[in-house]
Design an enzyme around this catalytic site. Sequence first.
Site, PDB file in Angstrom:
ATOM      1  N   GLY A  11      33.577  32.526  31.833  1.00 52.75           N
ATOM      2  CA  GLY A  11      34.599  33.254  32.577  1.00 52.75           C
ATOM      3  C   GLY A  11      35.561  32.224  33.148  1.00 52.75           C
ATOM      4  O   GLY A  11      35.163  31.394  33.966  1.00 52.75           O
ATOM      5  N   GLY A  13      38.471  32.927  34.753  1.00 54.58           N
ATOM      6  CA  GLY A  13      39.440  33.617  35.611  1.00 54.58           C
ATOM      7  C   GLY A  13      39.649  32.888  36.924  1.00 54.58           C
ATOM      8  O   GLY A  13      39.681  31.650  36.975  1.00 54.58           O
ATOM      9  N   GLY A  16      36.428  31.004  37.937  1.00 59.39           N
ATOM     10  CA  GLY A  16      36.162  30.011  36.887  1.00 59.39           C
ATOM     11  C   GLY A  16      37.080  28.802  36.981  1.00 59.39           C
ATOM     12  O   GLY A  16      36.642  27.653  36.894  1.00 59.39           O
ATOM     13  N   VAL A 122      27.343  34.721  39.231  1.00 58.90           N
ATOM     14  CA  VAL A 122      28.232  35.090  40.333  1.00 58.90           C
ATOM     15  C   VAL A 122      28.762  36.523  40.144  1.00 58.90           C
ATOM     16  O   VAL A 122      29.223  37.153  41.084  1.00 58.90           O
ATOM     17  CB  VAL A 122      29.412  34.088  40.443  1.00 58.90           C
ATOM     18  CG1 VAL A 122      30.340  34.421  41.606  1.00 58.90           C
ATOM     19  CG2 VAL A 122      28.902  32.656  40.607  1.00 58.90           C
ATOM     20  N   HIS A 179      23.539  41.281  48.149  1.00 58.46           N
ATOM     21  CA  HIS A 179      24.952  40.997  48.355  1.00 58.46           C
ATOM     22  C   HIS A 179      25.692  42.319  48.492  1.00 58.46           C
ATOM     23  O   HIS A 179      26.372  42.774  47.582  1.00 58.46           O
ATOM     24  CB  HIS A 179      25.485  40.183  47.179  1.00 58.46           C
ATOM     25  CG  HIS A 179      26.892  39.723  47.389  1.00 58.46           C
ATOM     26  ND1 HIS A 179      27.297  39.030  48.499  1.00 58.46           N
ATOM     27  CD2 HIS A 179      27.993  39.846  46.616  1.00 58.46           C
ATOM     28  CE1 HIS A 179      28.585  38.750  48.397  1.00 58.46           C
ATOM     29  NE2 HIS A 179      29.031  39.247  47.260  1.00 58.46           N
TER      30      HIS A 179
HETATM   31  P1  A3D Z   1      38.630  37.328  36.958  1.00 62.26           P
HETATM   32  O1  A3D Z   1      39.693  36.473  37.504  1.00 62.26           O
HETATM   33  O2  A3D Z   1      38.990  38.659  36.408  1.00 62.26           O
HETATM   34  O3  A3D Z   1      37.843  36.496  35.830  1.00 62.26           O
HETATM   35  C1  A3D Z   1      36.840  37.042  35.041  1.00 62.26           C
HETATM   36  C2  A3D Z   1      36.961  36.435  33.659  1.00 62.26           C
HETATM   37  O4  A3D Z   1      35.841  36.861  32.858  1.00 62.26           O
HETATM   38  C3  A3D Z   1      38.225  36.861  32.902  1.00 62.26           C
HETATM   39  O5  A3D Z   1      38.991  35.714  32.552  1.00 62.26           O
HETATM   40  C4  A3D Z   1      37.671  37.571  31.674  1.00 62.26           C
HETATM   41  O6  A3D Z   1      38.457  37.404  30.492  1.00 62.26           O
HETATM   42  C5  A3D Z   1      36.296  36.913  31.534  1.00 62.26           C
HETATM   43  N1  A3D Z   1      35.386  37.664  30.655  1.00 62.26           N
HETATM   44  C6  A3D Z   1      35.293  38.996  30.470  1.00 62.26           C
HETATM   45  N2  A3D Z   1      34.344  39.266  29.539  1.00 62.26           N
HETATM   46  C7  A3D Z   1      33.833  38.097  29.137  1.00 62.26           C
HETATM   47  C8  A3D Z   1      32.837  37.718  28.194  1.00 62.26           C
HETATM   48  N3  A3D Z   1      32.152  38.648  27.492  1.00 62.26           N
HETATM   49  N4  A3D Z   1      32.580  36.405  28.021  1.00 62.26           N
HETATM   50  C9  A3D Z   1      33.243  35.465  28.736  1.00 62.26           C
HETATM   51  N5  A3D Z   1      34.193  35.761  29.642  1.00 62.26           N
HETATM   52  C10 A3D Z   1      34.494  37.060  29.842  1.00 62.26           C
HETATM   53  O7  A3D Z   1      37.493  37.596  38.067  1.00 62.26           O
HETATM   54  P2  A3D Z   1      37.004  36.609  39.253  1.00 62.26           P
HETATM   55  O8  A3D Z   1      36.864  35.237  38.709  1.00 62.26           O
HETATM   56  O9  A3D Z   1      37.837  36.848  40.452  1.00 62.26           O
HETATM   57  O10 A3D Z   1      35.556  37.258  39.546  1.00 62.26           O
HETATM   58  C11 A3D Z   1      34.535  37.188  38.580  1.00 62.26           C
HETATM   59  C12 A3D Z   1      33.300  37.973  39.020  1.00 62.26           C
HETATM   60  O11 A3D Z   1      32.751  37.402  40.224  1.00 62.26           O
HETATM   61  C13 A3D Z   1      33.543  39.453  39.348  1.00 62.26           C
HETATM   62  O12 A3D Z   1      32.495  40.235  38.816  1.00 62.26           O
HETATM   63  C14 A3D Z   1      33.515  39.492  40.870  1.00 62.26           C
HETATM   64  O13 A3D Z   1      33.107  40.760  41.371  1.00 62.26           O
HETATM   65  C15 A3D Z   1      32.470  38.442  41.158  1.00 62.26           C
HETATM   66  N6  A3D Z   1      32.492  37.900  42.525  1.00 62.26           N
HETATM   67  C16 A3D Z   1      31.292  37.654  43.117  1.00 62.26           C
HETATM   68  C17 A3D Z   1      31.239  37.144  44.392  1.00 62.26           C
HETATM   69  C18 A3D Z   1      29.924  36.885  45.036  1.00 62.26           C
HETATM   70  O14 A3D Z   1      29.866  36.402  46.133  1.00 62.26           O
HETATM   71  C19 A3D Z   1      28.688  37.214  44.338  1.00 62.26           C
HETATM   72  C20 A3D Z   1      32.429  36.878  45.088  1.00 62.26           C
HETATM   73  C21 A3D Z   1      33.637  37.135  44.466  1.00 62.26           C
HETATM   74  C22 A3D Z   1      33.665  37.648  43.168  1.00 62.26           C
END
Ligand code: A3D
EC number: 1.1.1.37
Length: 312
Positions: A11, A13, A16, A122, A179
Amino acid sequence: QTGKKKISLIGGGQIGGNLALLAVQKSLGDVVLFDIPAAEGLVKGKALDINQLSAVDGYDCRVTGSTDWKDVAGSDVIIITAGMPRKPGMSREDLLDINLKIMTDVASNIKQHAPNAFVINVANPLDAMVFALHKIAGLPKHMVVGMAGVLDTSRFKCFVAEALGSSIRDVEALVLGGHGDDMVPLVRHSTVGGVPLTELIAKDKLDAIIQRTRTGGAELVGLYKTGSAYFGPAASAIAMAESFLQDRKRVLPAAALLEGQYGIKDYFFGVPVQIGAGGVEKIITVELNDGEKAELEKSFQSVKKTVDSVKL
Ligand code: A3D
């Protein structure tokens, strides 16, 4: 192949990209920033951008953007952020169906390409996703963990330091449980410079801090509007990766597979763990009073409900 450690970020995003930057700045190892083919430009762009930034301060680790699982092979650490973040009005559980599909793909590829890695999840809903990851990837229990507690604790510490006007370095705090909005900040086990929090902050003020911690994720979703927190989550997952890679044996709150501790069996749940070269080397049990036990049970029931709805 280099002599450096290898960190793969699944990931590329918001979280990441920040993970990649922090891993390089902390010289943790070379990084593979992986995403789906539709996001190839995004991960190749972030990799190039960070590699160019490296010249400014002289970082020696490199980032490679990739959409090929073969590049993930041989990873020491994998951090999974693949999945949708929340938008205003959404609960973490609303992400279950879509993120479970993504986790199924990611976990089976980890099983095939990097079965020896220490894997930190995460993606949300956190406790259910790490459960699915463990089941599908078939990794040993000490090599799979979920990041939430480090972030939840750091939110709590931040609000405490703000309320007291004291250095955040001296705030020690513990947040247990899932969480979700019923996570359990343990006030009795929190201190500032060794002084119990209960002696420093009035009860009503503390209650407000606890409530703000519990809804800390939603507060950021409300501000950002297009996604959720990313700086804090990235720093938190990196602290866990660092403790593993450098065998620091830090005691950090994280979602680990419980086998009877805290009266819970076969679920991942947020508790203090020791992370070192052996992965999750210890699960630490804290004596709780009746009120704390009741709060933890409530948090567990929320986690259990989501996990039990996961059909694998
Ligand atoms: P975002 O910026 O959308 O990045 C997610 C990335 O995952 C995107 O670039 C997608 O293309 C990629 N992706 C989708 N499917 C796949 C796949 N099959 N293989 C590889 N990559 C893929 O999201 P983000 O970085 O802001 O958040 C990511 C996740 O973390 C989400 O589920 C949030 O809910 C979670 N999160 C958790 C916390 C915790 O404290 C646990 C806090 C904040 C966010």
